[in-house]
Design a protein around this motif. Sequence first.
Motif, mmCIF file in Angstrom:
data_model
loop_
_atom_site.group_PDB
_atom_site.id
_atom_site.type_symbol
_atom_site.label_atom_id
_atom_site.label_comp_id
_atom_site.label_asym_id
_atom_site.label_seq_id
_atom_site.Cartn_x
_atom_site.Cartn_y
_atom_site.Cartn_z
ATOM 1 N N UNK A 1 0.853 -1.186 0.000
ATOM 2 C CA UNK A 1 0.000 0.000 0.000
ATOM 3 C C UNK A 1 0.889 1.237 0.000
ATOM 4 N N UNK A 2 0.687 2.088 -0.994
ATOM 5 C CA UNK A 2 1.437 3.333 -1.113
ATOM 6 C C UNK A 2 0.477 4.489 -0.880
ATOM 7 N N UNK A 3 0.735 5.271 0.149
ATOM 8 C CA UNK A 3 -0.095 6.446 0.413
ATOM 9 C C UNK A 3 0.626 7.682 -0.114
ATOM 10 N N UNK A 4 -0.085 8.477 -0.916
ATOM 11 C CA UNK A 4 0.492 9.681 -1.500
ATOM 12 C C UNK A 4 -0.100 10.905 -0.800
ATOM 13 N N UNK A 5 0.781 11.702 -0.225
ATOM 14 C CA UNK A 5 0.399 12.927 0.463
ATOM 15 C C UNK A 5 0.933 14.119 -0.310
ATOM 16 N N UNK A 6 0.322 15.260 -0.069
ATOM 17 C CA UNK A 6 0.863 16.478 -0.668
ATOM 18 C C UNK A 6 -0.192 17.544 -0.744
ATOM 19 N N UNK A 7 0.246 18.807 -0.816
ATOM 20 C CA UNK A 7 -0.726 19.896 -0.878
ATOM 21 C C UNK A 7 -1.546 19.848 -2.164
ATOM 22 N N UNK A 8 -2.648 20.557 -2.140
ATOM 23 C CA UNK A 8 -3.512 20.671 -3.299
ATOM 24 C C UNK A 8 -2.721 21.246 -4.481
ATOM 25 N N UNK A 9 -2.894 20.641 -5.644
ATOM 26 C CA UNK A 9 -2.218 21.122 -6.840
ATOM 27 C C UNK A 9 -0.827 20.552 -7.046
ATOM 28 N N UNK A 10 -0.395 19.621 -6.168
ATOM 29 C CA UNK A 10 0.972 19.095 -6.285
ATOM 30 C C UNK A 10 1.088 18.012 -7.359
ATOM 31 N N UNK A 11 -0.049 17.533 -7.894
ATOM 32 C CA UNK A 11 0.018 16.554 -8.979
ATOM 33 C C UNK A 11 -0.393 15.141 -8.587
ATOM 34 N N UNK A 12 -0.995 14.981 -7.415
ATOM 35 C CA UNK A 12 -1.344 13.645 -6.922
ATOM 36 C C UNK A 12 -2.401 12.973 -7.806
ATOM 37 N N UNK A 13 -3.458 13.709 -8.107
ATOM 38 C CA UNK A 13 -4.517 13.126 -8.954
ATOM 39 C C UNK A 13 -3.976 12.832 -10.344
ATOM 40 N N UNK A 14 -3.178 13.741 -10.844
ATOM 41 C CA UNK A 14 -2.606 13.536 -12.177
ATOM 42 C C UNK A 14 -1.752 12.264 -12.204
ATOM 43 N N UNK A 15 -0.987 12.034 -11.150
ATOM 44 C CA UNK A 15 -0.176 10.814 -11.074
ATOM 45 C C UNK A 15 -1.071 9.576 -11.169
ATOM 46 N N UNK A 16 -2.139 9.528 -10.374
ATOM 47 C CA UNK A 16 -3.041 8.365 -10.426
ATOM 48 C C UNK A 16 -3.678 8.241 -11.806
ATOM 49 N N UNK A 17 -4.078 9.376 -12.369
ATOM 50 C CA UNK A 17 -4.738 9.336 -13.677
ATOM 51 C C UNK A 17 -3.782 8.859 -14.775
ATOM 52 N N UNK A 18 -2.512 9.163 -14.626
ATOM 53 C CA UNK A 18 -1.522 8.652 -15.595
ATOM 54 C C UNK A 18 -1.370 7.135 -15.448
ATOM 55 N N UNK A 19 -1.341 6.655 -14.209
ATOM 56 C CA UNK A 19 -1.191 5.206 -13.981
ATOM 57 C C UNK A 19 -2.385 4.460 -14.584
ATOM 58 N N UNK A 20 -3.534 5.084 -14.546
ATOM 59 C CA UNK A 20 -4.743 4.461 -15.067
ATOM 60 C C UNK A 20 -4.989 4.800 -16.538
ATOM 61 N N UNK A 21 -4.005 5.459 -17.169
ATOM 62 C CA UNK A 21 -4.108 5.818 -18.593
ATOM 63 C C UNK A 21 -5.312 6.705 -18.890
ATOM 64 N N UNK A 22 -5.709 7.496 -17.898
ATOM 65 C CA UNK A 22 -6.752 8.491 -18.155
ATOM 66 C C UNK A 22 -6.118 9.763 -18.716
ATOM 67 N N UNK A 23 -4.814 9.888 -18.566
ATOM 68 C CA UNK A 23 -4.074 11.003 -19.156
ATOM 69 C C UNK A 23 -2.974 10.440 -20.036
ATOM 70 N N UNK A 24 -2.733 11.116 -21.154
ATOM 71 C CA UNK A 24 -1.603 10.752 -22.000
ATOM 72 C C UNK A 24 -0.358 11.380 -21.378
ATOM 73 N N UNK A 25 0.667 10.592 -21.164
ATOM 74 C CA UNK A 25 1.831 11.127 -20.458
ATOM 75 C C UNK A 25 2.754 11.851 -21.434
ATOM 76 N N UNK A 26 3.526 12.778 -20.904
ATOM 77 C CA UNK A 26 4.378 13.609 -21.756
ATOM 78 C C UNK A 26 5.780 13.013 -21.869
ATOM 79 N N UNK A 27 6.220 12.318 -20.838
ATOM 80 C CA UNK A 27 7.537 11.700 -20.886
ATOM 81 C C UNK A 27 7.660 10.657 -19.803
#
Length: 254
Positions: A29-55
Motif C-alpha cells: 500500500x502506497x499512500x500519497x500525500x501532498x498539498x492541493x495542486x501538487x500533482x497527486x490526482x494527475x499521477x493516479x490518472x496517468x497510472x490508469x491511462x486516463x491522461x496521455x503522459x508527456x515523458x
Amino acid sequence: MVQVEGLHKMFGDLHVLKGVDLVVPRGSVCVVLGPSGSGKSTLLRCVNELEEITGGRIRVDGELMGYREVTKDGRSRLFRLHPKVVARQRSRIGMVFQRFNLFPHMTALENVAEAPVQVRGLGKAQARARATELLERVGLSDRAGHYPAQLSGGQQQRVAIARALAMDPELMLFDEPTSALDPELVGEVLAVMRDLARSGMTMMVVTHEIGFAREVADTVVFMDEGVIVEQGTPEQVLGDPQHERTRSFLAHVL
Ligand code: ADP
Ligand code: MG
C-alpha cells in the motif's frame, strides 16, 4: 506491480509532473500525500491511462503503458497502444474517486453488477451473485436494493469500492476517497480500505488521513509541485521527515 520512471506530464505549458520515479510492489500500500495542486490526482490518472503522459514510462505488472519518448534526433515520439490494449490494461485497475460517481438510476446491487456484465460479458445471474458477495464484504448486504440517493455518502463510497472490486482488479487507486464525506462517515470507508489492504490488494491511496497512512501504508510518498520530495516507511516520512516542506505540510494536516 507499478513502476513509474521519469514521469512527466504537461497540460499545455503547465508542467505538472516533473520526473516522478515510484515503485509500488505487489501486495503493498502506497499512500500519497501532498498539498492541493501538487500533482497527486494527475499521477493516479496517468497510472490508469486516463491522461496521455508527456515523458517517462509506466509499467503495471511488468507491462508497458502508453508513453512518449525522445528519439536520438531530439524529437518526441508517442508510443500509443491500441485502444483495445488500453481497455484491457485499464480493466485490471480499479479506481475510486472523491465523488462516488454511482449510476443514480441503478440500485447498489445493479451498480456493482453492471460492469462485469457490460465489459466482461458475465451472465446476469452470476454478476448479481458476485455483486451480493461484494456488498457483503463492504458491509452493505442490507442496502443492495437501495438507490444512491437513499444511501449516506459513506455507504455510497463503499458501493463504489465494491463496484471497482467487481472487475477483479490487481491494483486499486483511491483519489481522496473520504474527502467529500462528513467526518463521522470517514471511518467506515477507511475500515473497508484497511480490510482490502489486509487481503493483499496492491493499492495507491491519495489521502490526508494520516492515521490511515501510519497504520496501513507500506510506503508514504510526499509530493509537492510535481516532484516526490521524499518517500519511505510511515515511520520515516511521518515520524522523522527530512525535508522542511514535508514538515510544514504535516504540521498543517496533523
Ligand atoms: P492534486 O491532486 O495534487 O491536487 P492535480 O493533479 O489535480 O493536483 O493538479 C496538478 C496541477 O495540474 C494543478 O495546477 C491543476 O490545475 C493542473 N491540472 C490538472 N488537470 C488538468 C487539466 N486537465 N488541464 C489543465 N490543468 C490541469
Ligand atoms: Mg487531487
